[in-house]
Design a protein around this motif. Sequence first.
Motif, PDB file in Angstrom:
ATOM      1  N   GLU A 122     -15.494 -15.635  21.650  1.00 54.07           N
ATOM      2  CA  GLU A 122     -14.798 -17.249  21.422  1.00 54.07           C
ATOM      3  C   GLU A 122     -13.424 -16.738  20.746  1.00 54.07           C
ATOM      4  O   GLU A 122     -13.345 -17.780  20.557  1.00 54.07           O
ATOM      5  CB  GLU A 122     -15.881 -17.791  21.270  1.00 54.07           C
ATOM      6  CG  GLU A 122     -16.895 -18.106  22.296  1.00 54.07           C
ATOM      7  CD  GLU A 122     -16.788 -18.473  23.271  1.00 54.07           C
ATOM      8  OE1 GLU A 122     -15.857 -19.787  23.455  1.00 54.07           O
ATOM      9  OE2 GLU A 122     -17.636 -17.990  24.065  1.00 54.07           O
TER      10      GLU A 122
ATOM     11  N   GLU B  58     -11.264 -14.789  20.636  1.00 52.82           N
ATOM     12  CA  GLU B  58     -10.212 -14.594  21.739  1.00 52.82           C
ATOM     13  C   GLU B  58      -9.880 -15.532  22.551  1.00 52.82           C
ATOM     14  O   GLU B  58      -8.380 -15.896  22.666  1.00 52.82           O
ATOM     15  CB  GLU B  58     -10.314 -12.852  21.968  1.00 52.82           C
ATOM     16  CG  GLU B  58     -10.539 -11.867  21.354  1.00 52.82           C
ATOM     17  CD  GLU B  58     -10.952 -10.614  21.976  1.00 52.82           C
ATOM     18  OE1 GLU B  58     -10.505  -9.643  21.385  1.00 52.82           O
ATOM     19  OE2 GLU B  58     -11.087 -10.513  23.472  1.00 52.82           O
ATOM     20  N   LYS B  59     -10.750 -16.204  22.912  1.00 48.98           N
ATOM     21  CA  LYS B  59     -10.210 -17.648  23.765  1.00 48.98           C
ATOM     22  C   LYS B  59      -9.702 -18.825  22.910  1.00 48.98           C
ATOM     23  O   LYS B  59      -8.702 -19.706  23.351  1.00 48.98           O
ATOM     24  CB  LYS B  59     -11.946 -18.066  23.895  1.00 48.98           C
ATOM     25  CG  LYS B  59     -12.657 -17.496  24.931  1.00 48.98           C
ATOM     26  CD  LYS B  59     -13.846 -18.081  26.001  1.00 48.98           C
ATOM     27  CE  LYS B  59     -14.361 -17.325  27.000  1.00 48.98           C
ATOM     28  NZ  LYS B  59     -15.328 -17.633  26.729  1.00 48.98           N
ATOM     29  N   GLN B  60      -9.883 -18.736  21.259  1.00 49.95           N
ATOM     30  CA  GLN B  60      -8.941 -19.212  20.795  1.00 49.95           C
ATOM     31  C   GLN B  60      -7.981 -19.371  20.622  1.00 49.95           C
ATOM     32  O   GLN B  60      -7.194 -20.387  20.715  1.00 49.95           O
ATOM     33  CB  GLN B  60     -10.422 -20.082  19.387  1.00 49.95           C
ATOM     34  CG  GLN B  60      -9.948 -20.706  18.551  1.00 49.95           C
ATOM     35  CD  GLN B  60     -11.031 -20.699  17.626  1.00 49.95           C
ATOM     36  OE1 GLN B  60     -11.850 -20.054  17.096  1.00 49.95           O
ATOM     37  NE2 GLN B  60     -10.764 -22.167  16.580  1.00 49.95           N
TER      38      GLN B  60
ATOM     39  N   ARG C 194      -6.007 -17.614  22.260  1.00 48.69           N
ATOM     40  CA  ARG C 194      -5.455 -17.040  24.122  1.00 48.69           C
ATOM     41  C   ARG C 194      -5.395 -15.405  24.019  1.00 48.69           C
ATOM     42  O   ARG C 194      -3.884 -14.957  24.706  1.00 48.69           O
ATOM     43  CB  ARG C 194      -4.383 -17.989  23.741  1.00 48.69           C
ATOM     44  CG  ARG C 194      -4.276 -19.603  23.957  1.00 48.69           C
ATOM     45  CD  ARG C 194      -5.375 -20.216  24.858  1.00 48.69           C
ATOM     46  NE  ARG C 194      -4.519 -19.830  26.805  1.00 48.69           N
ATOM     47  CZ  ARG C 194      -3.902 -20.688  26.978  1.00 48.69           C
ATOM     48  NH1 ARG C 194      -3.892 -21.927  26.655  1.00 48.69           N
ATOM     49  NH2 ARG C 194      -3.902 -19.895  28.225  1.00 48.69           N
TER      50      ARG C 194
ATOM     51  N   ASP D 180      -6.708 -12.374  26.300  1.00 56.26           N
ATOM     52  CA  ASP D 180      -7.739 -11.881  26.712  1.00 56.26           C
ATOM     53  C   ASP D 180      -7.230 -10.261  27.066  1.00 56.26           C
ATOM     54  O   ASP D 180      -6.783  -9.578  27.564  1.00 56.26           O
ATOM     55  CB  ASP D 180      -7.272 -11.927  28.546  1.00 56.26           C
ATOM     56  CG  ASP D 180      -8.325 -12.114  29.245  1.00 56.26           C
ATOM     57  OD1 ASP D 180      -8.987 -10.668  29.361  1.00 56.26           O
ATOM     58  OD2 ASP D 180      -8.902 -12.344  30.524  1.00 56.26           O
TER      59      ASP D 180
END
Length: 884
Positions: free
Chosen positions: A271, A273-275, A277, A279
């Motif tokens: 989560e 890493e999503k925050q 950006r 991958d």
Amino acid sequence: MRTTLLPTLALLALASPARADDAKQLAQQAKTVLKTHCYRCHGQDGSVEGAMNFVTDLGKLVARKKIVPNDAKGSRLFRRVDDGTMPPPDESPRPSAAEIAILKKWIEAGAPTGETDSAHKQITQADVFAAVLADLETLDRRARRFQRYFTLTHLHNAGLSDEELQTYRNALAKLVNSLSWGSKIVNPVAVDANRTILRIDLRWFVWDATIWNRILQEYPYGVLDDSVSARAVAVGTAAKQPLLRADWFIATASRAPLYYDVLQLPANLAELEKQIRVDAAENIRQERVTRAGFNGSGISRFNRVLERHDSAQGMYWRTYDFDEPQANLVDRVNGGLLPDRRNIFAFPLGPGGLAENPFQHAGGEAIFALPNGLHAYYLINAVNTRLDKGPLNIVSDPKRPDRAVEAGVSCMSCHVTGILPKADQVLDHLGKNPKAFKREEGDVIRALFPGKDAVLKLMEADAKKYAEAVAKTGAKVSRFEAVSTITQKYEADVDLVTGASEIGLTADEFRGRISQSELLVKHVGPLRAGGTVTRQLWVQAFGDIVRELQLGGLYQANLNGPTLKDNTGELDPLEARGDSANQWAFTPDGRRAIVASGDRSVRYFDVEGRRDLKRFVGHTASVWAVALSADGKCAASGGMDGTARVWDLATGLEIAKFTDHTSLVSAVAFVPNGKWVVSGSFDGTVAYWKTADSKEGWRVEKLGLVTALAVDPHGKFVAAATENALVMLDLATGTELKRYGNFTSPLSAIAISPDGQWIVAGNDAGTVRVWQLGDEKARFTLTGHEGGVRSVAVKDGGRWVLTGGADRTLRLWDTSAAKQEVPVFRKHGASVTGTAFLGNGTQTVSGDRDLTVLPWKIDKFIGAAPAPKVEAPKTPDRIPYAEP
């Protein structure tokens, strides 16, 4: 740095032994040497190399045993200067032999400080709120709810120099910006002359009331001040507790879990890493990452792999850390031995699922750039779940009490330059052992591990950006990082001076108060005899200390009320739960009272029965002002909802509502005929309006905080108490008739005698002034309360004055006596918020904030001496009850 060496004549002057009258000159010369060669690392701009930022404070050098008077060889600081290790060998300019001789001569002369200045002025809690209030008044009213404050005043009072305080300012600036999702570095703003009160705007860091309240859940030092200024600050900022100690914040918000919560970081790495950006899996597959693998990182005990990605804000580094391979654990395949999967030199690819033969890591650390260029930190376990502390069998931090690596503070302490430069060893291992891997594996290893030169170049570039961001906070990239240094200082044991400053007393006062209290002796008794208590025990005892010393109410984070629609603060920061009485208005016989309640209601109270006869409900926030009409048929009230209302006592119905104030309505009063009401507000206005239809007759603006009102019984004028003046307004037109002030402490209570000839006003400093109508100056000044005055009353003739205070006492003053023993009634358990002389002339009645009402027989104090001579009033003769 350009410097000026000591003049030759000054050096020659030391050839003869220093006389007593030369001590000041000798001390100044020693200070000059230290400032020339040591100050740049040990105090300048808050620099704190070696955890020392007081090198020019000669007294502290002695007190903290850096210098031993009369013993140069035994003085650690001098030894280091003399042997050339201080300043470090690569620093210039260097102290000359003559300058070193000055230091030696100064020490051998007893290390005199040469200081004749008296101790710096103590900053009181009243000073703090006055400064914050003054600062708020410079801001647009709509911007005030976003403001919060951090204080260093207790450290100033404990004797810290400005250089030492600057280290705290640097640490605070670095930390709040390290907890920010804002795009810019914005540093706290000092709002007082000593720079001990620092303001932030929640919007700078993309914070809101939810984040502030989360911080407050951990705050152990919250004390609710009962003063007018404190109330005004709470109203302006829309926060019960808008001030925090900066040292506590630095030491607490820099450590998980609060560190994570303020940064609003999720519970797992995916989560996160999503925050930002990133991958990670796709980057590894597409070989868009840079890795370095090595042994002996200094934090991790075994292998470590660093991996860099690009993120939305810049860089994102993560580590793969490994626990210790057990010597008796091997995998046997086809009769052979395979290396342990925790050995990155045998298994440099992974993590699991991304390689045919992945390594087996046990957790790690993520470091990523925030939008403003500073760094954030995140600890994880083997399945990428967030950790507050790293496991000791993998990583350790010798600077923390339990040696555990803590998310936030340990990372800042270690990564002082950002990403610590580490040379890759994996690529070199591959080159020396090409047959250890399949060709396809070797190609992937070369793509992910480009070698030490490429990795170091990226690390240097990232470190440069980080250093530039740190410099904008006023701190420096230094081995003694500001946040972790201040955290250690805060966590140190508490001595008498430190403890006394934290509760607002001098050391001598606190020692005496401890000796008088069995409870305090149990809690902090060692402080009396030069001992210390641990910070943990001090925090545990703090609530009991506040209660025992009656320092105020304890803040409770779980009692915060609903927030504003924009989530910037509380709808009513003054609201109280349960029984509370912010003001009382008694009937002449003392049998009934109107009570302004903190629970949004107006109580019609039976004093003898100790019960509510009725409750008037309509205010949507806490009520702070009440008044009774002369005929006893109506009550007026004012509250935090910005309204003033009139109630019918017989029916309990609301019969009038005035809605044109924009802040707390802090005062209400009826004119004698009951047809008009005067109301005053923290918005700086006094309004005169009709009870029949709530129509405004006149309004006076820009008075400052209006805290109390009293109407002349003859209907000619209204007296308005404000934060710094007593203002007399014509009741018919609102025209200003007279002004008394400027006072240094806000007025907090006011009364006019039944004959209209005497005016009494009390203030937040505990002082009461008495004027005869028309006088240019106060006739009497009464002092004795140990807290703010909350209520006053005066009898005809002006001789007898009754006052109730935040110190829980009721006092009866005889203004005709030059010196006297003032009768004091001490049976209240809370701030006395209502007082009155009863019509029988021999008794008083008083109510406190806890809704307790007590009678006091004063006939033994009331004598037959003549009242002070009353002169004819000097106010214009106007028609009573004249309507605009």
